[in-house]
Write an enzyme that holds these catalytic residues in place. Structure first.
Site, PDB file in Angstrom:
ATOM      1  CB  SER A 177     -80.127 -43.669  24.036  1.00  7.19           C
ATOM      2  OG  SER A 177     -78.853 -43.323  24.577  1.00  7.19           O
ATOM      3  NE  ARG A 179     -70.106 -46.190  25.295  1.00  6.27           N
ATOM      4  CZ  ARG A 179     -70.142 -44.900  25.570  1.00  6.27           C
ATOM      5  NH1 ARG A 179     -71.305 -44.324  25.834  1.00  6.27           N
ATOM      6  NH2 ARG A 179     -69.044 -44.181  25.587  1.00  6.27           N
ATOM      7  CG  LEU A 195     -71.874 -38.415  22.100  1.00  4.41           C
ATOM      8  CD1 LEU A 195     -70.413 -38.779  21.838  1.00  4.41           C
ATOM      9  CD2 LEU A 195     -72.672 -39.662  22.466  1.00  4.41           C
ATOM     10  N   GLY A 196     -73.380 -36.613  26.005  1.00  7.71           N
ATOM     11  CA  GLY A 196     -73.224 -35.885  27.254  1.00  7.71           C
ATOM     12  C   GLY A 196     -73.514 -36.775  28.436  1.00  7.71           C
ATOM     13  CE1 TYR A 207     -72.183 -30.882  32.007  1.00  5.47           C
ATOM     14  CE2 TYR A 207     -72.625 -28.536  31.738  1.00  5.47           C
ATOM     15  CZ  TYR A 207     -72.880 -29.851  31.403  1.00  5.47           C
ATOM     16  OH  TYR A 207     -73.823 -30.138  30.450  1.00  5.47           O
ATOM     17  CE  LYS A 253     -71.260 -30.323  28.097  1.00 10.62           C
ATOM     18  NZ  LYS A 253     -71.534 -31.396  27.117  1.00 10.62           N
ATOM     19  CG  LEU A 256     -81.272 -29.760  28.117  1.00 11.89           C
ATOM     20  CD1 LEU A 256     -80.336 -30.892  27.709  1.00 11.89           C
ATOM     21  CD2 LEU A 256     -81.911 -29.131  26.883  1.00 11.89           C
ATOM     22  NE  ARG A 280     -78.575 -35.879  33.412  1.00 13.46           N
ATOM     23  CZ  ARG A 280     -77.851 -35.570  32.333  1.00 13.46           C
ATOM     24  NH1 ARG A 280     -77.755 -34.314  31.946  1.00 13.46           N
ATOM     25  NH2 ARG A 280     -77.228 -36.516  31.649  1.00 13.46           N
TER      26      ARG A 280
END
Length: 219
Positions: free
Chosen positions: A12, A37, A73-74, A125, A129, A152, A160
């Site tokens: 998603s 989920r 995932l993130g 962060y 990673k 991104l 964001r």
């Protein structure tokens, strides 16, 4: 080309949603499983959707009997709420996924990390990673592909600020990301997804780390 099977996490999200399109509509895969989920309410002949809580991953070990596992995932500290919750999504879940993939004999594990990933970084962060990458290498997956995109670009469900500012700058002031700074140029989610698909078709074994500018060059 023999059609393969794939398991995708993060379908998603920005990169994950683009990757799902490529997996479903390309010739490389005959079966695609997604773990989510909340149902995406998407129907496709080769798609199998599993709705679950990610703390229960081990109960679905049989689903990891695939050729390639993609982990997109993130989250963010703001969305996660705490550093502990962030670590669970960005480090603990991907590591558990990789261990199950290894146990079930997956050929490749492809994961999104981040530019600047470093387990010794002072930036939380980047440190998380880097820790993820460090621990993934210890699992011993035959073919591990780590992608380190810059900020991104693409349509997200949540706003964001950093990505929004970078997108504006790259469009209006492209010279800011020229020459030595080109590696910091924002990258499209679709471009990262395309790179992951291409990497998954390689028969090479080992650990492969692709920086953002290298992902751009894969197209």
């Amino acid at each position: 080309m023999t059609p393969k099977s794939a398991l995708l996490f993060g379908a998603s999200g920005l990169v994950g949603s683009e990757l799902l399109k490529l997996l479903l509509n390309g010739p490389e895969y005959e079966k695609v499983i997604i773990f989510v989920r909340k149902s995406l309410e998407l129907k496709h002949p080769i798609l199998e959707e599993v709705v679950l809580e990610f703390d229960d991953l081990a109960q679905y070990k049989a689903c990891f009997d695939v050729n390639d596992v993609f982990c997109c995932l993130g989250t963010t500290i703001k969305k996660a709420g705490t550093q502990e919750a962030f670590r669970k999504v960005d480090v603990e879940y991907p590591l558990e996924i990789a261990r199950l993939a290894k146990e079930m004999g997956a050929e490749k594990f492809l994961v999104i990390s981040s530019m600047g990933a470093n387990p010794r970084s002072r930036v939380f962060y980047s440190r998380m990673k880097g820790l993820l990458e460090q621990e993934l290498k210890k699992i011993g997956i035959a073919s591990l592909h780590i992608f380190r995109p810059s900020l991104l670009l693409g349509d997200r469900r949540e706003f964001r600020l950093g990505e929004s500012v970078s997108a504006t700058l790259s469009k209006r002031l492209p010279f800011l990301f020229a020459g030595p700074l080109s590696k910091y140029k924002p990258i499209g989610g679709e471009t990262v997804a395309q790179g992951m698909i291409l990497a998954a078709q390689s028969g090479a074994e080992g650990v492969f780390i692709r920086e953002s500018h290298e992902i751009e060059e894969m197209r």
